[in-house]
Write a protein that holds these residues in place. Structure first.
Motif, PDB file in Angstrom:
ATOM      1  N   PRO A  97     -66.271  63.104  -5.377  1.00  0.00           N
ATOM      2  CA  PRO A  97     -66.453  64.511  -5.729  1.00  0.00           C
ATOM      3  C   PRO A  97     -65.522  65.442  -4.957  1.00  0.00           C
ATOM      4  N   THR A  98     -65.086  65.039  -3.766  1.00  0.00           N
ATOM      5  CA  THR A  98     -64.201  65.905  -2.976  1.00  0.00           C
ATOM      6  C   THR A  98     -62.778  65.928  -3.509  1.00  0.00           C
ATOM      7  N   ARG A  99     -62.488  65.086  -4.493  1.00  0.00           N
ATOM      8  CA  ARG A  99     -61.112  64.974  -4.981  1.00  0.00           C
ATOM      9  C   ARG A  99     -60.937  65.407  -6.431  1.00  0.00           C
ATOM     10  N   VAL A 100     -62.016  65.897  -7.051  1.00  0.00           N
ATOM     11  CA  VAL A 100     -61.964  66.184  -8.490  1.00  0.00           C
ATOM     12  C   VAL A 100     -61.029  67.343  -8.834  1.00  0.00           C
ATOM     13  N   ASN A 101     -60.743  68.221  -7.883  1.00  0.00           N
ATOM     14  CA  ASN A 101     -59.892  69.377  -8.174  1.00  0.00           C
ATOM     15  C   ASN A 101     -58.456  69.197  -7.686  1.00  0.00           C
ATOM     16  N   THR A 102     -58.122  67.985  -7.290  1.00  0.00           N
ATOM     17  CA  THR A 102     -56.768  67.719  -6.810  1.00  0.00           C
ATOM     18  C   THR A 102     -55.743  67.942  -7.916  1.00  0.00           C
ATOM     19  N   GLN A 103     -54.652  68.631  -7.588  1.00  0.00           N
ATOM     20  CA  GLN A 103     -53.578  68.889  -8.541  1.00  0.00           C
ATOM     21  C   GLN A 103     -52.390  67.977  -8.233  1.00  0.00           C
ATOM     22  N   PHE A 104     -51.390  67.989  -9.098  1.00  0.00           N
ATOM     23  CA  PHE A 104     -50.172  67.224  -8.818  1.00  0.00           C
ATOM     24  C   PHE A 104     -49.515  67.717  -7.535  1.00  0.00           C
ATOM     25  N   VAL A 105     -49.472  69.026  -7.364  1.00  0.00           N
ATOM     26  CA  VAL A 105     -48.839  69.624  -6.188  1.00  0.00           C
ATOM     27  C   VAL A 105     -49.852  70.559  -5.529  1.00  0.00           C
ATOM     28  N   ASN A 106     -50.116  70.324  -4.232  1.00  0.00           N
ATOM     29  CA  ASN A 106     -51.201  71.010  -3.555  1.00  0.00           C
ATOM     30  C   ASN A 106     -50.737  71.681  -2.260  1.00  0.00           C
ATOM     31  N   GLN A 107     -51.293  72.849  -1.993  1.00  0.00           N
ATOM     32  CA  GLN A 107     -51.045  73.531  -0.733  1.00  0.00           C
ATOM     33  C   GLN A 107     -51.901  72.850   0.341  1.00  0.00           C
ATOM     34  N   VAL A 124     -48.143  66.099  -2.621  1.00  0.00           N
ATOM     35  CA  VAL A 124     -47.871  65.718  -4.000  1.00  0.00           C
ATOM     36  C   VAL A 124     -48.723  64.491  -4.342  1.00  0.00           C
ATOM     37  N   CYS A 125     -49.494  64.599  -5.415  1.00  0.00           N
ATOM     38  CA  CYS A 125     -50.420  63.522  -5.802  1.00  0.00           C
ATOM     39  C   CYS A 125     -50.136  63.092  -7.244  1.00  0.00           C
ATOM     40  N   VAL A 132     -43.410  63.178 -12.287  1.00  0.00           N
ATOM     41  CA  VAL A 132     -43.849  63.982 -11.142  1.00  0.00           C
ATOM     42  C   VAL A 132     -43.101  63.553  -9.884  1.00  0.00           C
ATOM     43  N   LEU A 133     -42.926  62.247  -9.710  1.00  0.00           N
ATOM     44  CA  LEU A 133     -42.175  61.744  -8.563  1.00  0.00           C
ATOM     45  C   LEU A 133     -40.710  62.181  -8.622  1.00  0.00           C
ATOM     46  N   LYS A 134     -40.128  62.150  -9.814  1.00  0.00           N
ATOM     47  CA  LYS A 134     -38.740  62.604  -9.954  1.00  0.00           C
ATOM     48  C   LYS A 134     -38.628  64.076  -9.587  1.00  0.00           C
ATOM     49  N   ILE A 179     -46.402  62.612  -0.037  1.00  0.00           N
ATOM     50  CA  ILE A 179     -47.023  62.026  -1.231  1.00  0.00           C
ATOM     51  C   ILE A 179     -48.321  61.355  -0.837  1.00  0.00           C
ATOM     52  N   SER A 180     -49.327  61.497  -1.676  1.00  0.00           N
ATOM     53  CA  SER A 180     -50.624  60.848  -1.458  1.00  0.00           C
ATOM     54  C   SER A 180     -51.088  60.187  -2.747  1.00  0.00           C
ATOM     55  N   GLY A 181     -51.857  59.123  -2.617  1.00  0.00           N
ATOM     56  CA  GLY A 181     -52.360  58.399  -3.786  1.00  0.00           C
ATOM     57  C   GLY A 181     -53.728  58.847  -4.258  1.00  0.00           C
TER      58      GLY A 181
END
Length: 235
Positions: free
Chosen positions: A151-161, A170-171, A28-30, A142-144
């Motif tokens: 619960p506020t982070r359960v829907n986080t994707q690799f790439v987010n708007q 990017v997570c 994902v980072l690459k 990039i975020s970790g």
């Protein structure tokens, strides 16, 4: 052409995440550095996840830019850790982003101990505004964030708007568990904040971070005794 916030629609994010769904964090980072190049920055708080991401990023782009939001209110252990990271990864470009006003100027303008009376206002002055200033220089950050953190982070994707900062977030660590984070740190003998060994699973500013009882919610020590759970960077 490098990707940017204005060029991507909802379906584009869906397609990107579909493409990346079986990739690991390094891949994902690459993808991120190939897509954004020098217009990608890592906003790092130097928590446990941060140590893992810094090490992974160093394998992909040795001269990557890392920004730390220096609120002037961090623990001395956090600043000591930053010095250790600079020594271990000398090629990385680690920048400390300061608020526009000093703690003394903040007290004059907003009154003493703003973090107690209005923590959202304090975070805005010392975190959100400085981060916006930094992210305006880049197309993505990039975020970790990890899904299991809250619960506020359960829907986080690799790439987010990221509509808050008009950017792309990017997570790479969304699927990692806390156990896996610490296994990586120990395996690779990475430096980490000494406060983690003193019941501080999540570390922010000194005035707003308390130790957590064994078995407690890892983020319950952040803004303790208030309803606040996020500084606003990830809303």
């Amino acid at each position: 052409m490098k990707l940017n916030y204005n060029s991507l629609q909802t379906e584009d994010y869906q397609a990107i995440n579909k493409e990346l769904e079986r990739k690991d964090s390094l891949e994902v980072l690459k993808w991120a550095y190939n897509s954004f190049g020098d217009k990608l920055v890592y906003s790092c708080s130097f928590g446990a996840e941060g140590m893992v991401l810094i090490d992974l990023i160093s394998k992909v782009k040795k001269d990557a830019t890392i920004v730390f939001l220096d609120t002037d209110f961090h623990f001395k252990e956090t600043y000591e850790l930053i010095d250790k990271v600079k020594a271990r990864y000398p090629s990385l470009n680690i920048e400390l982003a300061k608020p526009e006003i000093t703690p003394e100027q903040q007290a004059e303008k907003h009154g003493d101990r703003l973090w107690e009376r209005d923590p959202d206002a304090c975070c805005n002055v010392r975190k959100l505004v400085p981060l916006q200033r930094e992210l305006d220089k880049y197309n993505a950050w990039i975020s970790g964030l990890r899904r299991e953190q809250s619960p506020t982070r359960v829907n986080t994707q690799f790439v987010n708007q990221d509509n808050r900062f008009k950017s792309i977030k990017v997570c790479p660590l969304i699927h990692w568990t806390e156990e896996e984070i610490w296994m990586y740190i120990k395996l690779h003998k990475l430096p980490y904040n000494d406060l983690h060994d003193k019941s501080y699973p999540s570390i922010g500013c000194e005035y707003c971070t308390k130790p957590v009882a064994e078995g407690g919610d890892p983020r319950s020590g952040r803004w303790a005794n208030s309803e606040k759970t996020e500084c606003g960077l990830h809303k």
